[in-house]
Design an enzyme around this catalytic site. Structure first.
Site, PDB file in Angstrom:
ATOM      1  N   CYS A   2       0.861  -1.172   0.000  1.00 30.36           N
ATOM      2  CA  CYS A   2       0.000   0.000   0.000  1.00 30.36           C
ATOM      3  C   CYS A   2       0.899   1.224   0.000  1.00 30.36           C
ATOM      4  O   CYS A   2       2.105   1.129  -0.218  1.00 30.36           O
ATOM      5  CB  CYS A   2      -0.904   0.004   1.235  1.00 30.36           C
ATOM      6  SG  CYS A   2      -1.918  -1.481   1.438  1.00 30.36           S
ATOM      7  N   ARG A  50      -4.790   2.209  -0.029  1.00 30.41           N
ATOM      8  CA  ARG A  50      -4.849   0.755   0.111  1.00 30.41           C
ATOM      9  C   ARG A  50      -4.903  -0.006  -1.205  1.00 30.41           C
ATOM     10  O   ARG A  50      -5.681   0.331  -2.110  1.00 30.41           O
ATOM     11  CB  ARG A  50      -6.084   0.361   0.947  1.00 30.41           C
ATOM     12  CG  ARG A  50      -6.070  -1.138   1.259  1.00 30.41           C
ATOM     13  CD  ARG A  50      -7.261  -1.622   2.028  1.00 30.41           C
ATOM     14  NE  ARG A  50      -7.064  -3.023   2.383  1.00 30.41           N
ATOM     15  CZ  ARG A  50      -8.029  -3.899   2.527  1.00 30.41           C
ATOM     16  NH1 ARG A  50      -9.295  -3.539   2.400  1.00 30.41           N
ATOM     17  NH2 ARG A  50      -7.757  -5.162   2.826  1.00 30.41           N
ATOM     18  N   LEU A  51      -4.069  -1.035  -1.287  1.00 36.71           N
ATOM     19  CA  LEU A  51      -4.180  -2.073  -2.303  1.00 36.71           C
ATOM     20  C   LEU A  51      -4.696  -3.311  -1.581  1.00 36.71           C
ATOM     21  O   LEU A  51      -3.989  -3.903  -0.766  1.00 36.71           O
ATOM     22  CB  LEU A  51      -2.820  -2.353  -2.950  1.00 36.71           C
ATOM     23  CG  LEU A  51      -2.793  -3.453  -4.018  1.00 36.71           C
ATOM     24  CD1 LEU A  51      -3.600  -3.046  -5.238  1.00 36.71           C
ATOM     25  CD2 LEU A  51      -1.353  -3.770  -4.419  1.00 36.71           C
ATOM     26  N   ASN A  75       2.063  -0.877   5.402  1.00 30.15           N
ATOM     27  CA  ASN A  75       2.300  -1.271   4.017  1.00 30.15           C
ATOM     28  C   ASN A  75       3.020  -2.613   4.067  1.00 30.15           C
ATOM     29  O   ASN A  75       4.167  -2.687   4.510  1.00 30.15           O
ATOM     30  CB  ASN A  75       3.173  -0.211   3.324  1.00 30.15           C
ATOM     31  CG  ASN A  75       3.585  -0.626   1.920  1.00 30.15           C
ATOM     32  OD1 ASN A  75       2.990  -1.495   1.307  1.00 30.15           O
ATOM     33  ND2 ASN A  75       4.637   0.000   1.416  1.00 30.15           N
ATOM     34  N   GLY A  76       2.350  -3.695   3.673  1.00 30.01           N
ATOM     35  CA  GLY A  76       3.022  -4.985   3.688  1.00 30.01           C
ATOM     36  C   GLY A  76       2.089  -6.148   3.944  1.00 30.01           C
ATOM     37  O   GLY A  76       0.863  -6.013   3.912  1.00 30.01           O
ATOM     38  N   THR A 323      21.857   0.814 -13.378  1.00 28.50           N
ATOM     39  CA  THR A 323      21.361  -0.563 -13.456  1.00 28.50           C
ATOM     40  C   THR A 323      19.901  -0.654 -13.047  1.00 28.50           C
ATOM     41  O   THR A 323      19.113  -1.381 -13.666  1.00 28.50           O
ATOM     42  CB  THR A 323      22.208  -1.477 -12.552  1.00 28.50           C
ATOM     43  OG1 THR A 323      23.570  -1.383 -12.935  1.00 28.50           O
ATOM     44  CG2 THR A 323      21.764  -2.912 -12.668  1.00 28.50           C
ATOM     45  N   ARG A 326      17.673   0.673 -15.890  1.00 21.45           N
ATOM     46  CA  ARG A 326      17.642  -0.271 -17.014  1.00 21.45           C
ATOM     47  C   ARG A 326      16.685  -1.432 -16.744  1.00 21.45           C
ATOM     48  O   ARG A 326      15.922  -1.837 -17.615  1.00 21.45           O
ATOM     49  CB  ARG A 326      19.043  -0.829 -17.254  1.00 21.45           C
ATOM     50  CG  ARG A 326      20.032   0.122 -17.862  1.00 21.45           C
ATOM     51  CD  ARG A 326      21.389  -0.557 -17.973  1.00 21.45           C
ATOM     52  NE  ARG A 326      22.371   0.238 -18.687  1.00 21.45           N
ATOM     53  CZ  ARG A 326      23.621  -0.150 -18.920  1.00 21.45           C
ATOM     54  NH1 ARG A 326      24.030  -1.342 -18.482  1.00 21.45           N
ATOM     55  NH2 ARG A 326      24.450   0.620 -19.582  1.00 21.45           N
TER      56      ARG A 326
END
Length: 584
Positions: A2, A50-51, A75-76, A323, A326
């Protein structure tokens, strides 16, 4: 995953300040498109985007303890939440949970155990907790920094925490990455490291202590299977990123085997791969998907489409590291397609190269002690590079990436193995990540096709198609003159770019993040698939290398294993088994 934003001890508790916090939180709404939440307690603000992956119907945040005196924005994902719920209920039988969210345990654990809470969690997370009983706060980030979090300090003495830097850049006099494996609280006023695995403690001991456990392929295999399977916890459809390389293919194989064994309400496992037409990853990914029987989705992009997305990619991933940019760009493009298919969570293979010394420069490690030291250093720094990429490139489109190779229990097994077992020895046919390959080399019940199990490592930015990096360099050459690069030190006196590609990225980064504090969040120099200083010490051929591409490293990629591996899993050099060739 989230998006979180917390403002603590502000001097402003007005409605205008609340509106400002909400507006700043919306800058990371891409991380949580399903719902927005806010809790204000005086001059403290906790916002959340929120997801919804676990408990999508009732798990909206912020979350609370039973009497709402403790508020948390998270978040987690917490994989051991069921065990923790039982511990909480056993300790307080009358305690009631408000939701089925895996993250609700945090508020209750803090009520019972205080600042010990972070070390009790098995998962990846970044959270901020407000204890309204004494107006105290507590913030923590997961052990390896799989989940992103930044901390900043306002001019009025306020403390700001956010999933992404863009929410802090206009408000804080100073901000930085929140160090992984640490917590920070009103009580401490400083960062305290709670994550202290044995391989950290041994690395920091004087004299240093090196692991010595014998290699047990069954133990290693079972530990990784358990890590993948716990990350399949989801109340929404999910899939796996499948490049066809060793790491992503093992993750996909274990997930597919579990679904075939136990079934799934979502049907077949979805797998996803991205690349330019004819890229190594697309070919290898399709072969693995056919072997595993996944519902496979290939996404193609052109070099120009990738170049067109660079500015947006840098805005989302918040770095100018060569890096990382890319590799993030194809992942960013793929994540948009994944989200369009209705998938919110994917399993990914980051972390294996750090644990097992899979990068090509490890071929030159002079002894097991230096080999092991470098793996520990790489793990400690992973949050600056691959974890940042995997988190932000996917969350730019509201897709959560989970990384089984960075599981705490698995690391305890893998990092305890005598590093002599991880050493690359061409004379004995031992290629990179040999012990991981051997652990899953079970011909009687194969996890993967033999040619995939023993496929040489490709950097993600190489594997999507070699012309991708060549195209980026050519475009940068057209944008940055020789004179501009010659005078780069005057425009960028700190962390001065040394190539035209790096100059181009830095220019775009500073157009989005002009603050000096933003520049200071990015580590010095290109990450390079190898650690340049270490590689140069191991082999003078690496000294002065500016190209971070894996295939640019001293010819190892092109020349080391031109024939892959034979039927026994032994490396083949110039058409002959390496061990046989060495005897000649």
């Amino acid at each position: 995953m989230c998006g979180i934003l917390a403002v603590l001890n502000s001097t402003d508790d007005s409605q205008a300040m609340r509106a400002r916090v909400l507006a700043l939180s919306r800058r990371q709404k891409h991380r949580g498109p399903d719902w927005s939440g806010m809790h204000q307690f005086g001059n403290n603000f906790l916002a959340h985007e929120r997801l919804a992956i676990m408990d999508p119907t009732s798990g909206d945040q912020p979350l609370y303890n039973e009497d709402k005196s403790i508020v948390v924005t998270v978040n987690g994902e917490i994989y051991n939440y069921k065990e923790l719920r039982k511990q909480i209920s056993d300790a307080c039988p009358s305690k009631k949970f408000r939701t089925n969210s895996d993250c609700e345990v945090i508020s209750h654990l803090y009520e019972l155990h205080g600042e010990a809470v972070a070390n009790m969690l098995d998962g990846f997370f970044a959270f901020v907790l407000l204890d309204t009983r004494n107006n105290a706060f507590y913030a923590a980030r997961d052990p390896l920094g799989v989940t992103c979090m930044y901390i900043g300090w306002g001019r009025d003495g306020s403390v700001w925490l956010s999933s992404e830097m863009k929410c802090l850049k206009d408000e804080c006099a100073r901000f930085q990455q929140f160090p992984p494996g640490h917590y920070y609280s009103t009580k401490t006023g400083k960062f305290v490291r709670y994550f202290n695995p044995q391989f950290y403690l041994d690395f920091e001991a004087r004299p240093e202590i090196y692991p010595s456990e014998p290699y047990d392929p069954v133990k290693l295999r079972k530990a990784f299977e358990a890590s993948v399977e716990k990350r399949m916890m989801s109340d929404v459809p999910f899939g796996v990123l499948l490049s066809g390389g060793l790491d992503s293919s093992l993750v996909a194989s274990i997930a597919a085997r579990k679904i075939k064994r136990e079934g799934s309400v979502w049907g077949k496992l979805h797998s996803f791969c991205v690349g330019l037409d004819g890229s190594p990853d697309l070919k290898a990914g399709a072969a693995v998907a056919e072997f595993l029987g996944t519902d496979h989705h290939e996404f193609h992009f052109t070099v120009q489409e990738g170049i067109d997305a660079i500015s947006e990619v840098i805005y989302h991933i918040e770095t100018f590291d060569v890096t990382t940019i890319r590799a993030s760009t194809p992942m960013f493009l793929m994540s948009r397609k994944i989200k369009a298919l209705g998938v919110k969570m994917v399993l990914s293979g980051e972390g294996s190269d750090e644990v097992f010394g899979g990068y090509l420069y490890f071929h030159k490690a002079p002894n097991k002690e230096e080999f092991h030291d470098e793996t520990v250093r790489k793990l400690m720094d992973l949050y600056k590079y691959d974890c940042l990429r995997a988190n932000k490139a996917t969350m730019a489109w509201g897709v959560e990436a989970r990384v089984p190779f960075l599981d705490r229990a698995f690391l305890n097994v893998a990092m305890a193995i005598d590093p002599a077992e991880k050493m690359i020895d061409k004379s004995k046919g031992r290629i990179e990540k040999y012990i991981l390959r051997k652990a899953f080399d079970t011909p009687e019940d194969p996890y993967l096709p033999h040619e995939v199990l023993w496929r040489q490592k490709e950097q993600f930015s190489d594997g999507v198609g070699y012309s991708w990096i060549d195209g980026l360099k050519a475009h940068a050459d057209s944008q940055v003159s020789d004179e501009m690069l010659k005078n780069a030190v005057h425009r960028f006196p700190d962390n001065t770019p040394r190539t035209k590609e790096a100059y181009w990225y830095r220019s775009i980064f500073e157009s989005h993040f002009p603050q000096r504090a933003a520049m200071e969040t990015v580590p010095g120099g290109p990450s390079v698939a190898c650690s340049t200083a270490t590689a140069a010490m191991w082999d003078a051929a690496w000294a002065g290398k500016e190209d971070p591409s894996g295939r640019a490293v001293a010819g190892v990629h092109d020349a080391a294993y031109d024939g892959g591996a034979d039927a026994n899993g032994d490396a083949v050099l110039n058409g002959e088994p390496a061990a046989k060739k060495a005897k000649k």
